[in-house]
Design an enzyme around this catalytic site. Sequence first.
Site, PDB file in Angstrom:
ATOM      1  NE  ARG A 145      -2.499  -1.452   3.346  1.00 42.10           N
ATOM      2  CZ  ARG A 145      -2.455  -2.678   3.869  1.00 42.10           C
ATOM      3  NH1 ARG A 145      -2.974  -3.684   3.221  1.00 42.10           N
ATOM      4  NH2 ARG A 145      -1.894  -2.889   5.030  1.00 42.10           N
ATOM      5  CD  GLU A 194       3.254  -9.418  18.140  1.00 48.41           C
ATOM      6  OE1 GLU A 194       2.612  -9.881  19.085  1.00 48.41           O
ATOM      7  OE2 GLU A 194       2.841  -8.510  17.409  1.00 48.41           O
TER       8      GLU A 194
END
Length: 177
Positions: A64, A101
């Site tokens: 994006r 993560e």
Amino acid sequence: MAESLEQQLRALVRDVPDFPKPGILFRDLTPVMRDPQAWKQVMEGMQQSLAGLQPEVIVGIEARGFIVGTSLAMTMGLGFVPVRKPGKLPGPITAVDYALEYGSDRLEIQEGALSGCQRVLVVDDLLATGGTAAACAELVSRAGGAVCGYGFVAELTALGGRSKLPGGVPVESLIHY
């Protein structure tokens, strides 16, 4: 008093609960992109807040960030350089691996893409935890550029992404959650 740009844009952003997994509230900016007047306001707002940084080129992070970056580059009269996921760019590349993560990822830029462009503005649609944007800054440095600032359409402030970005480098976001 007229509604602020942030309020106008927030009204268009769609909240999608439990996407991409349970417990996550996804902020979908595509309705903003679909509205030509709103998108024009986004580009004008970003140009106003970022022009003072005097960038020479805009780097957009896949995927994006390509939409935001190319639109902003045209608005500001600048060139655009894509930063991609592995294996998508031809020719010699410069790469950086970074931790997520749960796992790791890699960003790549074509060698020579920043030649003659020292002041690099990094843009993406959304700043969340900051890991990808920080990795992009490292990649820009390895490629010979210097990040003069960051621009995001939206920022999830509670996730503290700004704290992962290099200190002293301006960060601008139009919408804050």
